[in-house]
Design an enzyme around this catalytic site. Sequence first.
Site, PDB file in Angstrom:
ATOM      1  CD  GLU A 117      -5.180 -17.417 -20.323  1.00  0.00           C
ATOM      2  OE1 GLU A 117      -5.173 -16.697 -19.250  1.00  0.00           O
ATOM      3  OE2 GLU A 117      -4.686 -18.398 -20.637  1.00  0.00           O
ATOM      4  CB  CYS A 164       8.237 -23.184 -18.041  1.00  0.00           C
ATOM      5  SG  CYS A 164       7.055 -22.838 -16.732  1.00  0.00           S
ATOM      6  CG  ASP A 186       2.170 -23.636 -21.583  1.00  0.00           C
ATOM      7  OD1 ASP A 186       2.994 -23.921 -20.737  1.00  0.00           O
ATOM      8  OD2 ASP A 186       2.339 -22.777 -22.638  1.00  0.00           O
ATOM      9  CD  GLN A 216       6.723 -20.084 -24.492  1.00  0.00           C
ATOM     10  OE1 GLN A 216       7.712 -19.853 -24.091  1.00  0.00           O
ATOM     11  NE2 GLN A 216       5.658 -20.722 -24.088  1.00  0.00           N
ATOM     12  CE1 TYR A 259      -3.972 -23.354 -15.631  1.00  0.00           C
ATOM     13  CE2 TYR A 259      -3.602 -25.754 -16.668  1.00  0.00           C
ATOM     14  CZ  TYR A 259      -3.905 -24.704 -15.469  1.00  0.00           C
ATOM     15  OH  TYR A 259      -4.420 -25.457 -14.349  1.00  0.00           O
TER      16      TYR A 259
END
Length: 396
Positions: A282, A353, A326, A228, A260
């Site tokens: 992932e 996002c 995410d 982030q 994710y």
Amino acid sequence: MSAHEVELDVLRIAHGGVAVAELDGRVVFVADTLPGERVLARITDDRHDRFWRADTVRVLAASQDRVRHVWRAASVDRAPEHRAGGAEFGHIAPHRQRALKRTVLRDALRRTARMPDAEIDALDIAVAAAPGEADGTRSRTRVRLHVDRDGRVGPFASRSRRVVPVQDLPLAVEPLEALLPGRARGRELELVAAGSETFAAGPREQRPAVVERVGDRTFRLEALGFWQVHPAAPVVLTAAVQQAIDPALLDPDADNLDLYGGVGLLAAALAGAQDVRVTTVEADAAASAHAAHNLADLPRTRAVAARVDAFLAGGVARPGATVVLDPPRSGAGIDIVRAIAASGPAQVVYVACDPVALARDVAVFAEHGWGVDRLDAFDLFPNTHHLEAVARLTPR
């Protein structure tokens, strides 16, 4: 006024950091302005029948929420082709930035997710200010810059691949601004502040792993791997995910998933202080290996290196799970959402996002009988149009 310049009254905000005006019945998307202004704008794209694009050349009547741009290199005082990209809301007072982002999020839910106004109103959406500088500067720990043929360094101008050389980076944390070179080689340059380390590197440069701390937990990751950008974001999103999880629906013994998952930040949030079983998935093998290391003290977590679609296609998701996902900015997509809904989870916590991508996926969930019953939003990208949202979806 040239033949390609027009005066426009700006009506409303649109997704993507631009505002909306109308000209002879046609929508015009205008950069570097905000609703309530009258501007002189230059048409930059008139190829479409339904809409055109334009850049503000001069503000004729300013909104009371217009402020001096936080980054002079991106100011409307410069010609549009010489304005640095990446700070498209920097001319707007912070409280109005958050209000506009809230509007975009609500519009996405209404137009794209096709949610009724009453359901949107019931969510009581607010966009929380990010901790840090009041004007949203000094809020990026990672900056990607570009290098032109003469070796000059800067961001691209908006919607172009033209490098705008800059001498300052007010949106970056101060240690990164100190790394800004006058000249560089290659095509890109990454400036990174990770923990106590700061460095500049080319995109393919190999560097040792770095360590980030979130509360009392440390996370190891690749030096140029995903993390982030806002210094407070990992803490904010960890808390938001934990608050979004309905404890009455969380079965610690279910096959709970973190999709994710990156290096395990949200898997740790899902596991929390309880003995919760979690599998984090992932696609990036290096990130997944770091996740296994970062979660090693949580005995009921495991890290799987796999594409999310392939993992779900294997039929390993089980009913009753809590699923945290995410996805990238483009969203999870139809196939992933359908696979998640078909597995029969108890709840889904979606970290987004991009509000339109979130709304597209919410629409697919709705087709399978799911709805949003909680939505929190955070201004973790101040002075840009981006925001983070954390939604909880449950079966209806």
